[in-house]
Design a protein around this motif. Structure first.
Motif, mmCIF file in Angstrom:
data_model
loop_
_atom_site.group_PDB
_atom_site.id
_atom_site.type_symbol
_atom_site.label_atom_id
_atom_site.label_comp_id
_atom_site.label_asym_id
_atom_site.label_seq_id
_atom_site.Cartn_x
_atom_site.Cartn_y
_atom_site.Cartn_z
ATOM 1 N N VAL A 67 -0.989 -5.145 -2.963
ATOM 2 C CA VAL A 67 -0.611 -5.981 -1.817
ATOM 3 C C VAL A 67 -1.240 -7.373 -1.943
ATOM 4 O O VAL A 67 -0.612 -8.384 -1.618
ATOM 5 C CB VAL A 67 -1.035 -5.298 -0.499
ATOM 6 C CG1 VAL A 67 -0.818 -6.223 0.687
ATOM 7 C CG2 VAL A 67 -0.259 -3.997 -0.301
ATOM 8 N N TYR A 86 7.006 -0.987 -1.790
ATOM 9 C CA TYR A 86 8.110 -1.921 -1.531
ATOM 10 C C TYR A 86 7.967 -3.185 -2.371
ATOM 11 O O TYR A 86 8.951 -3.690 -2.939
ATOM 12 C CB TYR A 86 8.148 -2.278 -0.046
ATOM 13 C CG TYR A 86 9.154 -3.362 0.279
ATOM 14 C CD1 TYR A 86 10.511 -3.091 0.282
ATOM 15 C CD2 TYR A 86 8.741 -4.661 0.564
ATOM 16 C CE1 TYR A 86 11.444 -4.077 0.561
ATOM 17 C CE2 TYR A 86 9.653 -5.659 0.848
ATOM 18 C CZ TYR A 86 11.005 -5.363 0.844
ATOM 19 O OH TYR A 86 11.918 -6.348 1.108
ATOM 20 N N PHE A 87 6.748 -3.681 -2.499
ATOM 21 C CA PHE A 87 6.521 -4.926 -3.241
ATOM 22 C C PHE A 87 6.691 -4.752 -4.744
ATOM 23 O O PHE A 87 6.761 -5.748 -5.464
ATOM 24 C CB PHE A 87 5.125 -5.473 -2.938
ATOM 25 C CG PHE A 87 4.937 -5.916 -1.508
ATOM 26 C CD1 PHE A 87 5.963 -6.555 -0.831
ATOM 27 C CD2 PHE A 87 3.740 -5.700 -0.846
ATOM 28 C CE1 PHE A 87 5.808 -6.962 0.494
ATOM 29 C CE2 PHE A 87 3.566 -6.099 0.470
ATOM 30 C CZ PHE A 87 4.608 -6.733 1.146
ATOM 31 N N GLN A 103 0.831 -9.521 -4.062
ATOM 32 C CA GLN A 103 2.002 -10.036 -3.357
ATOM 33 C C GLN A 103 1.635 -11.236 -2.501
ATOM 34 O O GLN A 103 2.382 -12.223 -2.433
ATOM 35 C CB GLN A 103 2.607 -8.929 -2.489
ATOM 36 C CG GLN A 103 3.789 -9.358 -1.645
ATOM 37 C CD GLN A 103 5.011 -9.699 -2.476
ATOM 38 O OE1 GLN A 103 5.166 -9.182 -3.585
ATOM 39 N NE2 GLN A 103 5.881 -10.541 -1.961
ATOM 40 N N SER A 110 2.857 2.411 1.204
ATOM 41 C CA SER A 110 4.292 2.157 1.378
ATOM 42 C C SER A 110 4.620 0.683 1.165
ATOM 43 O O SER A 110 5.630 0.345 0.528
ATOM 44 C CB SER A 110 4.738 2.609 2.766
ATOM 45 O OG SER A 110 4.490 3.988 2.965
ATOM 46 N N ALA A 111 3.770 -0.205 1.703
ATOM 47 C CA ALA A 111 3.995 -1.640 1.518
ATOM 48 C C ALA A 111 3.923 -2.004 0.040
ATOM 49 O O ALA A 111 4.750 -2.776 -0.470
ATOM 50 C CB ALA A 111 2.967 -2.434 2.319
ATOM 51 N N CYS A 112 2.948 -1.459 -0.652
ATOM 52 C CA CYS A 112 2.790 -1.760 -2.073
ATOM 53 C C CYS A 112 3.990 -1.258 -2.858
ATOM 54 O O CYS A 112 4.482 -1.946 -3.770
ATOM 55 C CB CYS A 112 1.495 -1.145 -2.602
ATOM 56 S SG CYS A 112 1.086 -1.645 -4.279
ATOM 57 N N GLY A 125 0.445 3.196 5.340
ATOM 58 C CA GLY A 125 0.979 1.850 5.471
ATOM 59 C C GLY A 125 0.795 1.018 4.221
ATOM 60 O O GLY A 125 1.750 0.361 3.741
ATOM 61 N N VAL A 126 -0.410 1.006 3.673
ATOM 62 C CA VAL A 126 -0.689 0.167 2.493
ATOM 63 C C VAL A 126 0.059 0.681 1.270
ATOM 64 O O VAL A 126 0.638 -0.101 0.503
ATOM 65 C CB VAL A 126 -2.209 0.107 2.232
ATOM 66 C CG1 VAL A 126 -2.503 -0.686 0.952
ATOM 67 C CG2 VAL A 126 -2.934 -0.531 3.407
ATOM 68 N N TRP A 140 12.235 3.125 -5.001
ATOM 69 C CA TRP A 140 12.801 3.073 -3.651
ATOM 70 C C TRP A 140 13.692 4.293 -3.402
ATOM 71 O O TRP A 140 13.617 4.935 -2.351
ATOM 72 C CB TRP A 140 13.618 1.802 -3.473
ATOM 73 C CG TRP A 140 12.797 0.550 -3.378
ATOM 74 C CD1 TRP A 140 11.435 0.461 -3.334
ATOM 75 C CD2 TRP A 140 13.296 -0.784 -3.316
ATOM 76 N NE1 TRP A 140 11.046 -0.856 -3.253
ATOM 77 C CE2 TRP A 140 12.163 -1.641 -3.235
ATOM 78 C CE3 TRP A 140 14.563 -1.355 -3.338
ATOM 79 C CZ2 TRP A 140 12.283 -3.031 -3.167
ATOM 80 C CZ3 TRP A 140 14.690 -2.738 -3.264
ATOM 81 C CH2 TRP A 140 13.560 -3.563 -3.173
ATOM 82 N N SER A 171 -3.339 0.326 -4.386
ATOM 83 C CA SER A 171 -2.268 -0.277 -3.590
ATOM 84 C C SER A 171 -2.759 -1.518 -2.846
ATOM 85 O O SER A 171 -1.996 -2.474 -2.655
ATOM 86 C CB SER A 171 -1.698 0.750 -2.607
ATOM 87 O OG SER A 171 -2.705 1.259 -1.753
#
Length: 471
Positions: free
Chosen positions: A164, A239-240, A167, A235-237, A232-233, A247, A160
């Motif tokens: 990120v 989303y990206f 991104q 979840s961010a990944c 956090g990482v 989702w 992940s």
């Protein structure tokens, strides 16, 4: 009604009499004396965990053929480990349904119109099921269970983090993953080491569920900081990835996770929070999601494309594939065409629209209908129901004993829910990187089922609950 449900989920089934009468079971432990004299097999569970860990370490980075060899090695080790087993072999309701699932796949292979291709898929499926059996056995140990999960979470964090980074710095898009007529046509969708954003999204769902569990289970501050960073990482990944299926799966995952965590802590909450905590939490989350959709244009456009029907190229492609798939189901309704993508690739061209070639049905549930017919789909749904029911029963047991190991069960069940929702609109978790995680989640639940007859377990549960109420 309750009696019918217990029969469906096999919760009142005792298998100990079967142990003494089964011809198959008599092979278990034949070489137990050899195991007692073997220095290597004294570390049998640890070796099994090491092999599983190697599989999860390499899964995102190597070819599927190498992963296949690792699964063969796991199968060979499981055979050696099982025939030299010193303890009574643990057979749970989940194991029984998995066995029925395998039998239906075998029948589908036998009646397949493309038997050679179906046989290849059957062998791959068998390797996954053997991996499940080995994992369910070695993960009984809390230390080994924590260790294997930690290995997977560390690898997922690396995956992940690289996503990120893609991104932030940009990355070449390997295919037309966005509708070319959409304002997001040039939007970056990250795929990390897995080569496909939808595949990456499916891979991250168990990582997110288990990393939330790690936040609650790991005790040291450094460990908790690492676990928070993983949440956090990851979840961010996710989303990206811009994966709409992932989702939606994330929403399902969080819903199940929050409900089970509420169930875990409910008895320790004041009366006010017992009544209002869930409405407040879900209301707040719903408000945040709606605000994000309204205020963040890329998210809004991507979310609304779910409801665009054929106007979105991705939706249109899936709809055309599904139309061909329904024709296949109509011709092979009972046992399907046989398991595996090779069988699908052999039969699908006879039904497809020439402009929409596909490697799968783009829905795990439709894929079961195609491959194993209605029998296979019913058994697959039965497997999910039995696993979740068994898991929730064990959560209650862990809760009564204040054993944090139950939080891994909560995370695994949430991951199963998320992967199931993702599977409604995609089949990426037929790839080994995801399929191994699916069977790992089921194995985590199966490994924690109480190891004595169900009637005795129910008696102990009732006594513990009565003692808690009196206290």
């Amino acid at each position: 009604m309750k009696s019918a449900w217990t029969k469906i989920v096999l919760s009142d089934l005792s298998l100990y009499q079967w142990h003494s009468t089964s011809y198959l079971y008599r092979f278990i432990g034949w070489f137990s004396s050899w195991r007692q004299g073997s220095w290597l097999l004294q570390w049998g569970e640890a070796l099994g965990a090491a092999l599983l860990s190697v599989l999860f370490v390499l899964a995102p980075f190597v070819s599927t053929s190498l992963l296949g060899l690792l699964l063969v090695a796991l199968a060979g080790y499981w055979i050696i480990f099982t025939i030299s087993e010193e303890q009574q072999l643990e057979v749970t309701p989940i194991h029984l349904v998995v066995l029925v699932y395998w039998c239906i796949a075998t029948v589908a292979t036998a009646f397949s119109p493309v038997k050679a291709e179906a046989l290849s898929g059957w062998m791959i499926l068998t390797l996954y099921l053997v991996m499940f059996a080995l994992a369910a056995r070695v993960l009984r140990s809390p230390r080994i269970c924590n260790g294997v999960i930690t290995v997977f979470l560390l690898v997922a964090l690396w995956v992940s983090t690289y996503g990120v980074r893609q991104q932030v710095f940009g990355v070449a898009q390997l295919a037309t993953w966005n509708d070319p007529n959409s304002p997001l046509a040039q939007d970056t969708r990250v795929y990390s080491y897995l080569g496909n954003p939808n595949l990456l999204g499916g891979y991250l769902l168990p990582a997110i569920a288990l990393s939330i569990g790690a936040v609650l289970i790991w005790r040291g501050w450094l460990q908790k900081i690492l676990a928070f960073m993983m949440v956090g990482v990851n979840s961010a990944c996710l989303y990206f990835t811009d994966s709409r299926g992932a989702w939606l799966a994330m929403l399902a995952l969080m819903t199940v996770l929050l409900l089970l965590l509420y169930y875990w802590w409910r008895d320790y909450l004041p009366r006010f929070w017992q009544v209002w905590l869930l409405p407040l939490v879900f209301g707040t989350l719903a408000g945040l999601i709606i605000a994000a959709i309204v205020l963040v244009e890329p998210l809004r456009l991507r979310f609304l494309s779910i409801f665009a029907g054929r106007e979105d190229s991705s939706n249109n492609f899936r709809i055309n594939v599904w139309e061909a798939v329904f024709k296949m189901i109509r011709d092979y309704p009972l046992t399907g065409i046989g398991p595996g993508h090779e069988a699908f690739n052999k039969v699908y061209p006879r039904y497809m629209n020439s402009r929409y070639p596909a490697l799968s049905a783009y829905s795990v549930f439709l894929e079961h209908l195609v491959e194993m017919g209605y029998l296979g789909l019913i058994c697959f749904i039965w497997l999910i129901v039995v696993t979740i029911d068994s898991g929730i029963r064990q959560i209650e047991r862990f809760k009564l004993s204040s054993n944090r190991q139950g939080l891994w069960l909560i995370s695994a069940i949430a991951a199963i829910a998320g992967l199931s929702v993702h599977g409604l609109v995609d089949t990426v978790w037929y790839r080994p990187q995801i399929s191994t995680l699916w069977w790992l989640m089921l194995a985590i639940v199966a490994s924690q089922i109480r190891r004595f007859p169900v009637k005795q377990a129910n008696t102990e549960f009732s006594q513990a609950k009565l003692s808690q109420e009196q206290f």
